[in-house]
Design an enzyme around this catalytic site. Structure first.
Site, PDB file in Angstrom:
ATOM      1  N   ARG A  36       0.824  -1.223   0.000  1.00 42.75           N
ATOM      2  CA  ARG A  36       0.000   0.000   0.000  1.00 42.75           C
ATOM      3  C   ARG A  36       0.853   1.265   0.000  1.00 42.75           C
ATOM      4  O   ARG A  36       0.464   2.276  -0.586  1.00 42.75           O
ATOM      5  CB  ARG A  36      -0.953  -0.017   1.197  1.00 42.75           C
ATOM      6  N   LYS A 193     -21.203 -16.807   0.119  1.00 43.60           N
ATOM      7  CA  LYS A 193     -22.636 -16.619   0.350  1.00 43.60           C
ATOM      8  C   LYS A 193     -23.305 -15.624  -0.575  1.00 43.60           C
ATOM      9  O   LYS A 193     -22.754 -14.583  -0.891  1.00 43.60           O
ATOM     10  CB  LYS A 193     -22.844 -16.125   1.790  1.00 43.60           C
ATOM     11  N   GLY A 350     -10.807  -9.514  -1.285  1.00 46.45           N
ATOM     12  CA  GLY A 350      -9.686 -10.067  -0.521  1.00 46.45           C
ATOM     13  C   GLY A 350      -9.319 -11.479  -0.942  1.00 46.45           C
ATOM     14  O   GLY A 350      -8.170 -11.763  -1.303  1.00 46.45           O
ATOM     15  N   GLY A 373     -13.777  -3.360   0.254  1.00 44.64           N
ATOM     16  CA  GLY A 373     -15.156  -2.857   0.351  1.00 44.64           C
ATOM     17  C   GLY A 373     -15.516  -1.832  -0.707  1.00 44.64           C
ATOM     18  O   GLY A 373     -16.625  -1.859  -1.246  1.00 44.64           O
TER      19      GLY A 373
HETATM   20  P1  ADP Z   1     -13.871 -12.104  -1.681  1.00 41.96           P
HETATM   21  O1  ADP Z   1     -13.114 -11.964  -0.367  1.00 41.96           O
HETATM   22  O2  ADP Z   1     -12.929 -12.118  -2.846  1.00 41.96           O
HETATM   23  O3  ADP Z   1     -14.968 -11.078  -1.835  1.00 41.96           O
HETATM   24  P2  ADP Z   1     -15.602 -14.150  -0.610  1.00 41.96           P
HETATM   25  O4  ADP Z   1     -15.143 -13.808   0.767  1.00 41.96           O
HETATM   26  O5  ADP Z   1     -16.975 -13.807  -0.994  1.00 41.96           O
HETATM   27  O6  ADP Z   1     -14.572 -13.554  -1.686  1.00 41.96           O
HETATM   28  O7  ADP Z   1     -15.491 -15.722  -0.832  1.00 41.96           O
HETATM   29  C1  ADP Z   1     -14.364 -16.485  -0.539  1.00 41.96           C
HETATM   30  C2  ADP Z   1     -14.689 -17.735   0.211  1.00 41.96           C
HETATM   31  O8  ADP Z   1     -15.680 -18.529  -0.423  1.00 41.96           O
HETATM   32  C3  ADP Z   1     -13.487 -18.619   0.337  1.00 41.96           C
HETATM   33  O9  ADP Z   1     -13.137 -18.728   1.706  1.00 41.96           O
HETATM   34  C4  ADP Z   1     -13.922 -19.964  -0.234  1.00 41.96           C
HETATM   35  O10 ADP Z   1     -13.433 -21.090   0.473  1.00 41.96           O
HETATM   36  C5  ADP Z   1     -15.414 -19.878  -0.115  1.00 41.96           C
HETATM   37  N1  ADP Z   1     -16.078 -20.831  -1.023  1.00 41.96           N
HETATM   38  C6  ADP Z   1     -16.046 -20.827  -2.368  1.00 41.96           C
HETATM   39  N2  ADP Z   1     -16.734 -21.859  -2.871  1.00 41.96           N
HETATM   40  C7  ADP Z   1     -17.203 -22.563  -1.812  1.00 41.96           C
HETATM   41  C8  ADP Z   1     -18.005 -23.748  -1.676  1.00 41.96           C
HETATM   42  N3  ADP Z   1     -18.434 -24.425  -2.743  1.00 41.96           N
HETATM   43  N4  ADP Z   1     -18.295 -24.166  -0.427  1.00 41.96           N
HETATM   44  C9  ADP Z   1     -17.852 -23.483   0.642  1.00 41.96           C
HETATM   45  N5  ADP Z   1     -17.118 -22.351   0.580  1.00 41.96           N
HETATM   46  C10 ADP Z   1     -16.788 -21.899  -0.642  1.00 41.96           C
END
Ligand code: ADP
Ligand code: MG
Length: 391
Positions: A36, A193, A350, A373
């Protein structure tokens, strides 16, 4: 939206208040990753080259309006000095005196803005005090632009304001990806989710031509279509919402791409026995942890025909092998097309950045946002207060 850059400002002899994001990881009093800080260098250099004096303002951690010594920016000052290759004077009180005495080529770093309760309240008095320290305001902290804080919003309205180099680069890349993109546009959204990404999906279906839904989120969409997803991560209570998104996509002419095959396992651990099955064949005692090879092949074809890609969220549980396969393959495909100049690819989030790094694909993406965010709110189509205040 139009915003000014450093090139539009008269900086000669001016005191320039620069809002930066140097919220770097620190362990045992040492900065462990200077990324950063590295990214503010062009802005600092260009201001000084134009004859301006640089006063850096930043937050560090979440002290919630109180002085928390461990969260003092004093711990970061040396690293900033090392990266900039020049002395940096840290100031924790009497800012006005420090600014009055400052030399032409001196860089000041003010104490953690969030030690003052006025910062997160976007307080007018606190902003006015900051404004009194400078002649020009420059915001180079895109990652803080989704918050209307005194240093990102109110202050921008009190002084001639512009975007720093990093902010301008980030806004330019995002505009090219979703504002006025070359079509077809593909969005790839994965992660855990649906509930955390509802606004994002709702916005994307109106803007993109193809929306790939992967990760745990895809399970919710499969379940909403009456498919049994066994013990998979799934938000059953969001079935109606998922169906609404599918309808909205249909009305907007956006193709939704769900897994065409799935990788299932009984255990969520490295090297767990897994098998590839059709999407409606998940055994009752198994969970879906990745998309299968047929899905990857189809995503590759869609990417071959696309001009623009925006990506947030891994396609599977990428932290654990072999459930990183679909994410890795799609990441490498997008990287290859980007490198060949055939695709504009923008990614953020992230876990997404971690996944693309793990796949060895990040360097070839057109733009990787580390804004977290702020990147997500931009993908949701929201107006970012810190960007709006520059207009
Ligand atoms: P970002 O941080 O890039 O916005 P998210 O936090 O939304 O991404 O999602 C990342 C998480 O989603 C990871 O920890 C990954 O393990 C989880 N994940 C992805 N696919 C699955 C799945 N089929 N079942 C459970 N967890 C999952
Ligand atoms: Mg995450």
């Amino acid at each position: 939206m139009a915003w000014k850059t450093l090139d539009d400002m008269d900086l000669n002899g001016k005191r320039v208040l620069v809002r930066v994001d140097i919220n770097v990881p620190v362990e045992d009093g040492r900065v462990t990753d200077t990324t950063r800080i590295d990214r503010i260098v062009p802005t600092v250099d260009d201001i000084q080259a134009a004859g301006g004096k640089v006063i850096l303002m930043a937050h560090f951690g979440r002290p919630k309006g109180k002085v928390v010594p461990e969260m003092s920016l004093e711990h970061v000052a040396q690293a900033v000095s090392d990266v900039l290759g020049q002395p940096v004077t840290f100031v924790d009180s009497d800012y006005a005196a420090a600014v009055a005495e400052m030399d032409e080529d001196e860089v000041l770093l003010l104490e953690n803005l969030r030690f003052n309760p006025g910062e997160e309240k976007n307080d007018a008095d606190f902003a006015a005090r900051l404004a009194g320290l400078g002649d020009v305001y420059c915001n180079d902290a895109f990652s803080a632009a989704h918050r209307a804080h005194a240093s990102t919003e109110a202050l921008a309205r009190l002084l001639p304001a512009c975007a720093g180099r990093l902010m301008a680069e980030e806004l330019g890349a995002l505009e090219k990806a979703l504002g006025t993109p070359d079509r077809p546009v593909v969005a790839l959204v994965g992660g855990a989710k649906v509930s955390t990404k509802l606004d994002l999906l709702g916005n994307l279906v109106t803007k993109v031509d193809h929306l790939v839904i992967g990760g745990g989120m895809a399970n919710t969409f499969l379940a909403a279509q009456g498919i049994d997803v066994g013990k998979s991560l799934c938000e059953h209570d969001l079935a109606d919402t998922a169906r609404d998104i599918l309808k909205k996509a249909d009305a907007a002419g956006c193709e939704i791409i769900l897994p065409r095959d799935i990788v299932v396992a009984r255990e969520f651990k490295a090297g767990a026995a897994s098998e590839v099955l059709p999407p409606d064949a998940c055994p009752a005692d198994a969970m879906i942890l990745d998309a299968g090879p047929e899905t990857v092949a189809y995503i590759s074809t869609v990417l071959d025909n696309a001009k623009t890609l925006v990506w947030n969220g891994p396609l599977g549980a990428f932290e654990i092998e072999p459930f990183d396969a679909a994410t890795n393959a799609a990441a490498r495909k997008a990287a290859e097309l980007s490198k060949a100049g055939k695709l504009v690819s923008v990614a953020g989030g992230g876990d997404t950045v971690a996944a693309l790094n793990q796949a060895g694909a990040a360097d070839d993406f057109t733009y990787i946002s580390t804004a977290g965010g702020a990147f997500l709110e931009w993908m949701e189509g929201k107006t970012l207060p810190g960007v709006a205040a520059l207009g």
